[in-house]
Design a protein around this motif. Structure first.
Motif, PDB file in Angstrom:
ATOM      1  N   LYS A   1       0.814  -1.216   0.000  1.00 36.35           N
ATOM      2  CA  LYS A   1       0.000   0.000   0.000  1.00 36.35           C
ATOM      3  C   LYS A   1       0.841   1.257   0.000  1.00 36.35           C
ATOM      4  O   LYS A   1       1.998   1.238   0.415  1.00 36.35           O
TER       5      LYS A   1
ATOM      6  N   VAL B   1       2.330   4.032   3.856  1.00 39.07           N
ATOM      7  CA  VAL B   1       2.518   3.310   5.124  1.00 39.07           C
ATOM      8  C   VAL B   1       3.874   3.615   5.772  1.00 39.07           C
ATOM      9  O   VAL B   1       4.125   3.194   6.907  1.00 39.07           O
ATOM     10  N   GLY B   2       4.732   4.332   5.049  1.00 35.03           N
ATOM     11  CA  GLY B   2       6.012   4.709   5.627  1.00 35.03           C
ATOM     12  C   GLY B   2       7.228   4.029   5.007  1.00 35.03           C
ATOM     13  O   GLY B   2       8.289   3.967   5.634  1.00 35.03           O
ATOM     14  N   LYS B   3       7.102   3.559   3.781  1.00 30.48           N
ATOM     15  CA  LYS B   3       8.254   2.936   3.112  1.00 30.48           C
ATOM     16  C   LYS B   3       9.466   3.869   3.052  1.00 30.48           C
ATOM     17  O   LYS B   3      10.579   3.478   3.384  1.00 30.48           O
ATOM     18  N   SER B   4       9.205   5.101   2.600  1.00 27.80           N
ATOM     19  CA  SER B   4      10.329   6.020   2.411  1.00 27.80           C
ATOM     20  C   SER B   4      10.963   6.371   3.753  1.00 27.80           C
ATOM     21  O   SER B   4      12.189   6.441   3.872  1.00 27.80           O
ATOM     22  N   THR B   5      10.125   6.550   4.757  1.00 22.11           N
ATOM     23  CA  THR B   5      10.626   6.859   6.095  1.00 22.11           C
ATOM     24  C   THR B   5      11.470   5.686   6.611  1.00 22.11           C
ATOM     25  O   THR B   5      12.560   5.878   7.155  1.00 22.11           O
TER      26      THR B   5
ATOM     27  N   PRO C   1       4.608   2.067  -4.075  1.00 20.56           N
ATOM     28  CA  PRO C   1       3.626   1.154  -3.485  1.00 20.56           C
ATOM     29  C   PRO C   1       3.209   0.064  -4.473  1.00 20.56           C
ATOM     30  O   PRO C   1       3.234   0.278  -5.679  1.00 20.56           O
TER      31      PRO C   1
ATOM     32  N   ASN D   1       4.867  -0.121  10.934  1.00 20.22           N
ATOM     33  CA  ASN D   1       5.041   1.316  11.161  1.00 20.22           C
ATOM     34  C   ASN D   1       3.745   1.905  11.710  1.00 20.22           C
ATOM     35  O   ASN D   1       2.669   1.357  11.497  1.00 20.22           O
TER      36      ASN D   1
ATOM     37  N   ILE E   1       7.570   0.563  14.752  1.00 17.06           N
ATOM     38  CA  ILE E   1       7.955   1.960  14.861  1.00 17.06           C
ATOM     39  C   ILE E   1       6.731   2.778  15.267  1.00 17.06           C
ATOM     40  O   ILE E   1       5.697   2.735  14.598  1.00 17.06           O
TER      41      ILE E   1
ATOM     42  N   MET F   1       4.156   5.884  15.992  1.00 20.56           N
ATOM     43  CA  MET F   1       3.790   7.106  15.299  1.00 20.56           C
ATOM     44  C   MET F   1       4.230   8.247  16.194  1.00 20.56           C
ATOM     45  O   MET F   1       3.990   8.217  17.396  1.00 20.56           O
TER      46      MET F   1
ATOM     47  N   CYS G   1      10.807  14.815   8.733  1.00 20.84           N
ATOM     48  CA  CYS G   1      10.824  14.323   7.350  1.00 20.84           C
ATOM     49  C   CYS G   1      10.329  15.399   6.391  1.00 20.84           C
ATOM     50  O   CYS G   1      10.899  15.617   5.336  1.00 20.84           O
ATOM     51  N   ASP G   2       9.267  16.090   6.791  1.00 18.09           N
ATOM     52  CA  ASP G   2       8.716  17.111   5.902  1.00 18.09           C
ATOM     53  C   ASP G   2       9.670  18.286   5.718  1.00 18.09           C
ATOM     54  O   ASP G   2       9.634  18.969   4.701  1.00 18.09           O
TER      55      ASP G   2
HETATM   56  N1  LIG Z   1       6.013   6.500  12.379  1.00 12.27           N
HETATM   57  C1  LIG Z   1       5.570   7.643  11.878  1.00 12.27           C
HETATM   58  N2  LIG Z   1       5.119   8.638  12.684  1.00 12.27           N
HETATM   59  C2  LIG Z   1       4.657   9.809  12.168  1.00 12.27           C
HETATM   60  N3  LIG Z   1       4.594  10.080  10.870  1.00 12.27           N
HETATM   61  C3  LIG Z   1       5.023   9.137  10.012  1.00 12.27           C
HETATM   62  C4  LIG Z   1       5.541   7.877  10.469  1.00 12.27           C
HETATM   63  N4  LIG Z   1       5.914   7.148   9.380  1.00 12.27           N
HETATM   64  C5  LIG Z   1       5.643   7.909   8.313  1.00 12.27           C
HETATM   65  N5  LIG Z   1       5.109   9.090   8.690  1.00 12.27           N
HETATM   66  C6  LIG Z   1       4.641  10.172   7.803  1.00 12.27           C
HETATM   67  O1  LIG Z   1       3.619   9.628   6.983  1.00 12.27           O
HETATM   68  C7  LIG Z   1       3.724  10.120   5.657  1.00 12.27           C
HETATM   69  C8  LIG Z   1       3.895   8.914   4.707  1.00 12.27           C
HETATM   70  O2  LIG Z   1       5.154   8.300   4.968  1.00 12.27           O
HETATM   71  P1  LIG Z   1       6.093   7.823   3.771  1.00 12.27           P
HETATM   72  O3  LIG Z   1       6.217   8.887   2.741  1.00 12.27           O
HETATM   73  O4  LIG Z   1       7.339   7.301   4.380  1.00 12.27           O
HETATM   74  O5  LIG Z   1       5.191   6.624   3.218  1.00 12.27           O
HETATM   75  P2  LIG Z   1       5.365   5.814   1.867  1.00 12.27           P
HETATM   76  O6  LIG Z   1       4.858   4.429   2.130  1.00 12.27           O
HETATM   77  O7  LIG Z   1       6.742   5.946   1.349  1.00 12.27           O
HETATM   78  O8  LIG Z   1       4.356   6.587   0.929  1.00 12.27           O
HETATM   79  P3  LIG Z   1       4.225   6.439  -0.664  1.00 12.27           P
HETATM   80  O9  LIG Z   1       3.459   5.187  -0.900  1.00 12.27           O
HETATM   81  O10 LIG Z   1       3.489   7.674  -1.056  1.00 12.27           O
HETATM   82  O11 LIG Z   1       5.610   6.361  -1.221  1.00 12.27           O
HETATM   83  C9  LIG Z   1       4.886  11.073   5.657  1.00 12.27           C
HETATM   84  O12 LIG Z   1       4.405  12.376   5.835  1.00 12.27           O
HETATM   85  C10 LIG Z   1       5.720  10.654   6.857  1.00 12.27           C
HETATM   86  O13 LIG Z   1       6.470  11.722   7.406  1.00 12.27           O
END
Ligand SMILES: Nc1ncnc2c1ncn2[C@@H]1O[C@H](COP(=O)(O)OP(=O)(O)OP(=O)(O)O)[C@@H](O)[C@H]1O
Ligand SMILES: [Mg+2]
Length: 272
Positions: free
Chosen positions: A21, A24-28, A134, A188, A225, A227, A235-236
């Motif tokens: 999906k 969900v936080g992949k990039s983080t 995703p 996450n 991990i 929230m 990150c932003d």
């Molecule tokens: N554990 C966390 N606590 C708070 N905010 C989070 C956490 N993990 C991710 N985020 C925030 O949630 C948002 C989505 O995270 P991220 O970009 O890492 O997801 P992604 O799976 O890479 O998204 P995409 O599918 O769009 O690539 C971002 O704004 C990020 O800062």
């Protein structure tokens, strides 16, 4: 039919960070894992292969960095990755506007990815962490079909419902023909911990999704991990390493990195 894969002599292990999906936080997780491994003393590269929404430039304040510079290596033109917090960073976002990339057809995606991997002067790397888009598509297939991927990490959120996409992603990752070993699950946004009350846990998105997947596929739950406001704020604003100022977050990523390191023996290249 046997597939001939590219051998990247200088890169010991390529690890994909994926999920079924979006958001969900992949990039983080990819960035946090890369940073933790680098802090352990490994040489680490981070490749942002998310053509539909590259976010590594934002995480590392490289949105205005322009294109990577070129260099000549043994008569071959190579691109120099950006370096931040000890990581070598390359992103598809340095080259294209997302609005352009979404209309790319498979072969164009494949070509650009191939170039980012083979025409970047990575130097010697212990780990190349790859942030993927995703779902399961051309990017994953190209990476696994054309390169020796050592393993994949699957990121999920704790809801037990809506895990269908994750099952699909794991199905592709473990495909007999092109798959790579799934090193484990990262849950996450496992619970909410306010920065001012680091010992409190609120389970806003339910509980147990990571554990459920880990049991179903018999792979470890590598980390949970929380929230945390510190993550999204840092990150932003391009100060991704600042998320480690929160000890709970630092600990969660260090645990993830050490589990990935200790799984070394289970890494294997899939040879066709
Ligand atoms: N554990 C966390 N606590 C708070 N905010 C989070 C956490 N993990 C991710 N985020 C925030 O949630 C948002 C989505 O995270 P991220 O970009 O890492 O997801 P992604 O799976 O890479 O998204 P995409 O599918 O769009 O690539 C971002 O704004 C990020 O800062
Ligand atoms: Mg992302």
């Amino acid at each position: 039919m046997p597939v001939k894969k590219n051998v990247l002599e200088n890169i010991k292990k390529i690890i994909l960070v994926s999920s079924g999906k979006g958001g969900v936080g992949k990039s983080t997780v990819a960035a946090g894992l890369a940073l933790s491994l680098a802090r352990e003393g490994y040489s680490v590269g981070l490749l942002d292969a998310d053509i539909f929404g590259p976010s590594v430039p934002t995480l590392f304040q490289l949105g205005d960095a322009g294109r990577p510079s070129g260099t000549d290596k043994n008569g071959k033109k190579m691109m120099l990755p950006f370096e931040k917090f000890g990581l070598k960073i390359m992103s598809i976002g340095f080259f294209v506007e997302p609005s352009q990339a979404v209309i790319w057809r498979g072969p164009m995606v494949t070509n650009v990815l191939r170039q980012l991997l083979t025409e970047t002067d990575w130097g010697k790397l212990d780990f190349l962490i790859v942030d993927t888009p995703p779902g399961t598509g051309d990017v994953h297939i190209t990476l696994m079909q054309e390169f020796y991927v050592s393993g994949a990490i699957v990121v999920t959120t704790p809801q037990k419902v809506a895990l269908d996409d994750v099952h699909r992603a794991i199905g592709m990752l473990t495909d007999d023909a092109i798959g790579a070993p799934v090193l484990g699950i990262v849950e996450n946004m496992a619970w909410f911990t306010p920065t001012k009350h680091p010992d409190e846990k609120y389970f806003l998105f339910g509980k147990g999704g990571g554990e459920l997947l880990s049991k179903k596929y018999n792979v470890p739950l590598l980390a949970q991990i929380p929230m945390n406001e510190g993550i999204s704020e840092n990150c932003d604003s391009g100060r991704v390493a600042g998320m480690f100022d929160d000890k709970n977050i630092e600990q969660a990523f260090d645990q993830l990195a050490s589990k990935v390191m200790t799984q070394k023996q289970s890494f294997k290249y899939i040879k066709n």
